[in-house]
Scaffold this active site. Structure first.
Site, PDB file in Angstrom:
ATOM      1  N   ASP A   8      67.707  59.350  57.499  1.00 56.23           N
ATOM      2  CA  ASP A   8      66.430  60.047  57.034  1.00 56.23           C
ATOM      3  C   ASP A   8      65.184  59.789  58.012  1.00 56.23           C
ATOM      4  OD1 ASP A   8      64.365  60.481  54.911  1.00 56.23           O
ATOM      5  OD2 ASP A   8      63.925  58.395  54.881  1.00 56.23           O
ATOM      6  N   LEU A   9      63.946  60.400  58.028  1.00 57.05           N
ATOM      7  CA  LEU A   9      63.267  60.492  58.835  1.00 57.05           C
ATOM      8  C   LEU A   9      61.807  59.460  58.654  1.00 57.05           C
ATOM      9  CD1 LEU A   9      61.741  61.673  61.552  1.00 57.05           C
ATOM     10  CD2 LEU A   9      60.522  63.247  59.731  1.00 57.05           C
ATOM     11  N   ASP A  10      61.141  59.508  57.557  1.00 52.86           N
ATOM     12  CA  ASP A  10      60.096  58.892  57.325  1.00 52.86           C
ATOM     13  C   ASP A  10      60.552  57.639  56.826  1.00 52.86           C
ATOM     14  OD1 ASP A  10      58.312  61.142  57.638  1.00 52.86           O
ATOM     15  OD2 ASP A  10      58.860  61.710  55.757  1.00 52.86           O
ATOM     16  N   THR A  16      56.019  56.892  59.572  1.00 55.48           N
ATOM     17  CA  THR A  16      55.068  57.767  58.881  1.00 55.48           C
ATOM     18  C   THR A  16      54.812  57.373  57.344  1.00 55.48           C
ATOM     19  OG1 THR A  16      57.254  58.908  58.959  1.00 55.48           O
ATOM     20  CG2 THR A  16      55.536  59.875  60.347  1.00 55.48           C
ATOM     21  N   LYS A  44      58.467  57.491  47.863  1.00 56.13           N
ATOM     22  CA  LYS A  44      59.471  57.659  48.952  1.00 56.13           C
ATOM     23  C   LYS A  44      60.471  58.421  48.918  1.00 56.13           C
ATOM     24  CE  LYS A  44      57.706  53.383  51.387  1.00 56.13           C
ATOM     25  NZ  LYS A  44      57.918  51.881  51.951  1.00 56.13           N
ATOM     26  N   SER A 113      66.074  64.891  55.464  1.00 61.61           N
ATOM     27  CA  SER A 113      64.729  64.481  55.079  1.00 61.61           C
ATOM     28  C   SER A 113      64.040  65.581  54.261  1.00 61.61           C
ATOM     29  CB  SER A 113      63.749  64.354  56.547  1.00 61.61           C
ATOM     30  OG  SER A 113      62.519  64.448  56.199  1.00 61.61           O
ATOM     31  N   ALA A 114      63.201  65.020  53.406  1.00 66.99           N
ATOM     32  CA  ALA A 114      62.598  65.790  52.443  1.00 66.99           C
ATOM     33  C   ALA A 114      61.382  66.430  52.949  1.00 66.99           C
ATOM     34  CB  ALA A 114      62.195  64.911  51.349  1.00 66.99           C
ATOM     35  N   LYS A 144      65.838  64.340  46.687  1.00 70.63           N
ATOM     36  CA  LYS A 144      66.402  63.357  46.450  1.00 70.63           C
ATOM     37  C   LYS A 144      65.780  62.627  45.078  1.00 70.63           C
ATOM     38  CE  LYS A 144      66.517  62.335  51.356  1.00 70.63           C
ATOM     39  NZ  LYS A 144      65.695  61.628  52.570  1.00 70.63           N
ATOM     40  N   GLU A 168      68.776  55.334  55.102  1.00 69.74           N
ATOM     41  CA  GLU A 168      67.710  55.416  54.189  1.00 69.74           C
ATOM     42  C   GLU A 168      66.858  54.270  54.000  1.00 69.74           C
ATOM     43  OE1 GLU A 168      65.925  57.128  52.227  1.00 69.74           O
ATOM     44  OE2 GLU A 168      66.661  59.196  52.351  1.00 69.74           O
ATOM     45  N   ASP A 169      65.347  54.592  53.647  1.00 68.82           N
ATOM     46  CA  ASP A 169      64.596  53.332  53.462  1.00 68.82           C
ATOM     47  C   ASP A 169      64.104  53.786  51.775  1.00 68.82           C
ATOM     48  OD1 ASP A 169      62.873  55.801  53.728  1.00 68.82           O
ATOM     49  OD2 ASP A 169      61.038  54.346  54.052  1.00 68.82           O
TER      50      ASP A 169
HETATM   51  C1  BG6 Z   1      59.552  62.145  52.447  1.00 72.47           C
HETATM   52  C2  BG6 Z   1      58.656  61.029  52.383  1.00 72.47           C
HETATM   53  O1  BG6 Z   1      60.593  62.004  53.648  1.00 72.47           O
HETATM   54  O2  BG6 Z   1      58.997  63.629  52.658  1.00 72.47           O
HETATM   55  C3  BG6 Z   1      57.832  61.282  51.132  1.00 72.47           C
HETATM   56  O3  BG6 Z   1      59.421  59.911  52.084  1.00 72.47           O
HETATM   57  C4  BG6 Z   1      57.018  62.728  51.468  1.00 72.47           C
HETATM   58  O4  BG6 Z   1      56.637  60.399  51.204  1.00 72.47           O
HETATM   59  C5  BG6 Z   1      58.133  63.752  51.574  1.00 72.47           C
HETATM   60  O5  BG6 Z   1      56.201  63.010  50.395  1.00 72.47           O
HETATM   61  C6  BG6 Z   1      57.615  65.061  51.970  1.00 72.47           C
HETATM   62  O6  BG6 Z   1      57.224  65.239  53.160  1.00 72.47           O
HETATM   63  P1  BG6 Z   1      55.945  66.447  53.692  1.00 72.47           P
HETATM   64  O7  BG6 Z   1      55.896  66.059  55.185  1.00 72.47           O
HETATM   65  O8  BG6 Z   1      56.735  67.523  53.664  1.00 72.47           O
HETATM   66  O9  BG6 Z   1      54.853  66.155  52.980  1.00 72.47           O
HETATM   67 MG    MG Z   2      62.305  57.816  53.962  1.00 70.40          MG
END
Ligand code: BG6
Ligand code: MG
Length: 219
Positions: A8-10, A16, A44, A113-114, A144, A168-169
């Site tokens: 996962d990224l964030d 972030t 998240k 990542s989402a 997710k 994943e976090d």
């Molecule tokens: C996820 C984050 O990775 O991405 C969420 O955990 C975030 O908090 C989601 O809302 C969507 O991200 P973005 O950058 O497309 O607004």
């Molecule tokens: Mg995350």
């Protein structure tokens, strides 16, 4: 058996999550909706659209579609103003070492990542070249805890889902990995990530031996 490591990224690769929190908090408070770390935890791993829907539900607020789109754009603009300041120093502790180790040993690495900003962020912190596949919020249709994002990662890498190890976090992300019978590795607190197969505070706790343990784990 070939293994795949899906990150996962964030909140896993970069911190972030704190920027998302700040931007959502400002937005919620502008609508007189209370927003604390507790609400943030539930966002998240959740897509931008779904996050705003949830905040509005919590505040019992209904708005027009135009206003909805306006708020989404404002949130992203504020978020990107923080992202703009990022560089390699924002990579979370131990992540680079783990990526280097995996790459050096020819393991497959994907991003799941989402976020629709994932590619931008990987570029900013200089990590894009580590990933054989990048699946982000622009590709997936189901957020997710649906496992779509991780299943697509496996498809790109041509690896069986049960051979994948997911970092994943978020609760939603751990549920997604478990739903796809992948090895789920929580990065963060045990109070939040108790459903994961393994839990670490951060990547400094993941050494060579740990990676072998993750690879040998059978669900
Ligand atoms: C996820 C984050 O990775 O991405 C969420 O955990 C975030 O908090 C989601 O809302 C969507 O991200 P973005 O950058 O497309 O607004
Ligand atoms: Mg995350």
């Amino acid at each position: 058996m070939t293994k795949a490591f899906i990150f996962d990224l964030d909140g896993v690769i970069v911190d972030t999550a704190k920027f998302h929190f700040l931007a959502w908090k400002n937005l919620a408070e502008s609508l007189d909706i209370s927003f604390t770390e507790k609400e943030n935890e539930q966002l998240k791993g959740v897509s931008r659209v779904r996050s705003l829907e949830k905040i509005l539900e919590w505040g019992n607020v209904s708005i027009t579609e135009d206003k909805f789109n306006e708020l989404m754009a404002e949130k992203n603009e504020e978020y990107l103003s923080y992202v703009d300041q990022m560089n390699a120093k924002d990579i979370l502790p131990g992540v680079l070492e783990t990526l280097k180790y995996l790459k050096h040993n020819n393991h497959l690495i994907a991003l799941g990542s989402a976020s629709k900003n994932a590619r931008l962020i990987l570029d900013k912190v200089g990590l894009t070249a580590y990933f054989e596949a990048i699946v982000d919020g622009n590709e997936v249709t189901k957020a997710k805890p649906d496992p779509e994002v991780f299943l697509m990662g496996c498809q790109f890498l041509k690896v069986d889902p049960n051979q994948a190890i997911v970092f994943e976090d978020s609760q939603a992300g751990i549920k997604a990995a478990n739903a796809a019978h992948m090895t789920s590795v929580g990065i963060g607190s045990v109070d939040i990530l108790s459903e994961s197969d393994f839990i670490f505070n951060d990547f400094t706790e993941i050494d060579e031996q740990t990676i072998h343990a993750l690879m040998n784990f059978n669900k």
